[in-house]
Write a protein that holds these residues in place. Structure first.
Motif, short mmCIF file in Angstrom:
data_model
loop_
_atom_site.label_atom_id
_atom_site.label_comp_id
_atom_site.label_asym_id
_atom_site.label_seq_id
_atom_site.Cartn_x
_atom_site.Cartn_y
_atom_site.Cartn_z
N LEU A 365 -4.38 8.83 6.91
CA LEU A 365 -4.75 8.48 7.03
C LEU A 365 -5.84 9.54 5.44
N ILE A 366 -5.15 10.57 5.86
CA ILE A 366 -5.62 11.91 4.61
C ILE A 366 -4.37 11.15 2.92
N LEU A 367 -3.35 10.68 4.07
CA LEU A 367 -2.53 10.20 3.36
C LEU A 367 -2.69 9.64 2.10
N GLU A 368 -3.32 8.68 2.97
CA GLU A 368 -3.23 6.87 2.76
C GLU A 368 -4.67 7.29 1.48
N PHE A 369 -5.77 8.27 2.14
CA PHE A 369 -6.77 8.45 1.29
C PHE A 369 -6.20 9.24 0.19
N PHE A 383 1.50 17.05 -2.44
CA PHE A 383 0.41 16.18 -0.89
C PHE A 383 1.72 16.09 0.00
N PHE A 384 2.85 15.05 -0.57
CA PHE A 384 3.84 14.35 -0.19
C PHE A 384 4.98 15.00 0.39
N LEU A 385 5.09 15.50 -0.64
CA LEU A 385 6.42 17.00 -0.74
C LEU A 385 5.98 17.61 0.08
N SER A 386 4.63 18.18 0.67
CA SER A 386 4.35 18.97 1.51
C SER A 386 4.90 18.42 2.94
N TRP A 455 4.99 -0.12 -0.97
CA TRP A 455 6.13 1.87 -1.09
C TRP A 455 4.89 2.60 -0.83
N MET A 456 3.68 2.67 -1.08
CA MET A 456 2.94 3.92 -1.00
C MET A 456 2.38 3.75 0.76
N LYS A 457 2.19 2.76 0.55
CA LYS A 457 1.66 2.05 2.51
C LYS A 457 2.67 3.26 2.89
#
Length: 576
Positions: A365-369, A383-386, A455-457
């Motif tokens: 939920l955090i990543l989608e937000f 964010f996504f690399l971490s 692709w973002m999902k």
């Protein structure tokens, strides 16, 4: 009263209060209800000293989680600390620690928050130095001194609150959020929260605090000491303006990235889990910087469960391996300790965001937000690399300890015979599986519309799979080519040492000033300063005073001798 009875009584009391607090928290959340209790302690003329307590859904839910984890940790300690001669002292310290956290959670008043905040700092120092050796003393000192920075910031914030005539910030915080004094208070509280939650540049004390006993680490890193800063910022989230939020976002993301990199180069089991805590704290801070305090609180609760379980499993492994913490000595433990390894694996999967475990509901939920927010591309990438690095070090940890080759002594007694430790771990395991979905239904009862392209999902899933693959490759080749190549050695040392922060916060603070003072002492106090300074002046004055004293005592004789000399000189001049 025996040792076992103290553990069991503390366990039962904490568990009962945890259940009551959870039920009350759900009730308060459903009816949107909060209570402030004020107790007038002293009234002198027109001055009031009032003790205030705030009960709302957030404080009650967090308190129930802290009490539940504390009860499990105390029950777990009954067997883990069995050989300790001072079990009563240990349990009392843990209970004082929990009591300080309770005071911090339910306080709407800055002075009583400072009491709980300082209580956490002081008791954590006592717990870090519990094993009483040089390493523990050094770790305790760096922990205490770095947390003192935050204490000073809170004290300054308390003095600034004199501008508003009250320390009960909940009454006027939202109304006065645009005031300059309130912005300064927000900045001071943010710095205090950064020290307690070990954000850059205050990160070095968190891995050092691993010198404490493992049950204490399970308590500290899940729901008490390090989460106090995040909880305080959640309470003060109303006064974080655009600049403070942006600063918090950058610091949180950098901390998350730095800890994720550091954990991939670490071989100490407890330090790997400590760095993963630091990474998750960075995630909470950055989502606070984005502006969603409910999401940060949600992840705070889910993270508390699986991190406590992860530390308890690590403690069980260390206990069986006779105190060895290096993961290179482990391997294939699933054959000898299946129940412990199952619990550890599920906690690791929850940390990585495995679907339908506790960590998935909050992290996804955090990543989608974050994907829906208008933020910097670099921040989004980090964010996504971490997130990928989290899966990377989790799989590396599993490879080295649970699977892989067996690297322990040929004669060993590894088993799952610690029934008390196992019972507490299995009980925690059920909550790790179910608490994420339960909290998501409770805290977010109405579904939030998140509209993203495909692709973002699936970005979170892709980086997790890629991170897992990289973690497996790193583990398989053991990074030998990196460590043996000279140009990569300095890079791996930089990344593995938390960007030199422990070195800066220890050597830079004490070693270099002490070495400079030694040179100054040798050059000044024992060198030229000895001649021109206090000792030299004293010596010259003493010699002069002795000369004048001699002159005064023998004045007539000296006068006659000089007269004779003068006559001789005159005679010689006339003769010429």
């Amino acid at each position: 009263m025996s040792k076992i009875s103290i553990c069991l009584i503390s366990f039962m009391f904490l568990l009962v209060f945890s259940v009551l607090s959870f039920i009350m928290g759900l009730k308060f959340l459903l009816v949107d209800y909060s209570v402030i209790v004020e107790w007038e302690m002293v009234m002198l003329n027109s001055s009031l000293i009032v003790m205030s307590i705030l009960f709302d859904w957030m404080s009650l839910l967090f308190m129930s989680f802290v009490l539940f984890i504390s009860s499990m940790v105390i029950y777990y300690s009954e067997e883990y600390m069995m050989g300790d001669l001072n079990m009563n002292r240990f349990i009392m310290l843990v209970l004082m620690f929990v009591l300080s956290m309770m005071l911090l959670i339910i306080s709407p008043n800055m002075v009583s928050i400072l009491l709980g905040w300082d209580g956490l700092g002081l008791v954590s120092y006592c717990l870090v130095i519990y094993y009483q050796n040089v390493k523990s003393y050094n770790a305790g000192m760096i922990t205490a001194l770095m947390n003192r920075i935050g204490d000073v910031m809170l004290l300054i914030a308390i003095t600034w609150m004199m501008n508003f005539g009250s320390w009960n910030y909940v009454y006027y915080m939202e109304v006065m959020s645009d005031d300059f004094s309130m912005q300064i208070i927000g900045f001071l509280v943010m710095i205090a929260a950064m020290t307690k939650s070990a954000q850059i540049p205050f990160s070095s004390w968190l891995p050092a605090a691993m010198a404490a006993p493992t049950p204490v680490s399970a308590l500290v890193h899940s729901s008490t000491l390090v989460t106090a800063g995040v909880y305080l910022l959640i309470r003060f989230s109303g006064i974080l303006n655009y600049y403070l939020s942006s600063y918090l976002l950058v610091i949180g993301v950098l901390t998350m990235f730095m800890a994720g990199l550091g954990a991939n180069f670490e071989f100490d089991l407890k330090k790997i889990i400590a760095l993963s805590t630091l990474s998750q704290l960075g995630l909470m801070m950055s989502i606070l910087g984005v502006g969603s305090y409910k999401l940060a609180f949600f992840h705070l609760l889910t993270h508390a469960m699986f991190k406590a379980l992860l530390f308890m499993c690590a403690g069980c492994v260390i206990h069986n391996l006779s105190g060895i913490q290096d993961i290179r000595f482990m391997g294939n433990l699933m054959v000898c300790m299946p129940l412990t390894c199952i619990s550890m694996n599920i906690a690791n999967l929850a940390l990585s965001g495995m679907p339908f475990l506790a960590g998935f509901y909050s992290k996804d939920l955090i990543l989608e937000f974050v994907s829906m927010e208008k933020i910097n591309l670099l921040i989004y990438f980090l964010f996504f690399l971490s997130t990928g690095l989290t899966v990377c070090y989790s799989l590396r940890l599993c490879y080295y300890s649970i699977t892989g080759d067996f690297n322990f002594y040929s004669l060993h007694s590894l088993n799952d015979s610690g029934w008390i430790m196992l019972k507490s771990m299995v009980f925690m395991l059920m909550f790790v599986v179910f608490v994420g979905s339960l909290l998501s239904w409770v805290i977010f009862p109405s579904p939030v519309m998140i509209c993203l392209p495909m692709w973002m999902k699936i970005m979170a899933l892709l980086v997790s799979v890629f991170g897992g693959w990289v973690g497996y490759e790193i583990s398989k080749f053991s990074m030998n080519w990196v460590s043996k190549t000279l140009r990569f050695y300095s890079l791996s040392f930089f990344l593995g040492s938390m960007w030199f922060m422990p070195i800066i916060s220890t050597f830079f603070i004490n070693y270099y000033p002490l070495s400079v003072s030694l040179k100054l002492y040798g050059g000044f106090d024992q060198g030229w300063n000895e001649y021109f300074g206090g000792q030299g002046i004293y010596k010259n004055l003493k010699m002069n005073s002795m000369f004048f004293q001699f002159y005064q005592n023998n004045g007539m004789k000296i006068y006659l001798i000089l007269l004779v000399f003068w006559l001789v000189v005159l005679f010689m001049l006339f003769m010429i």
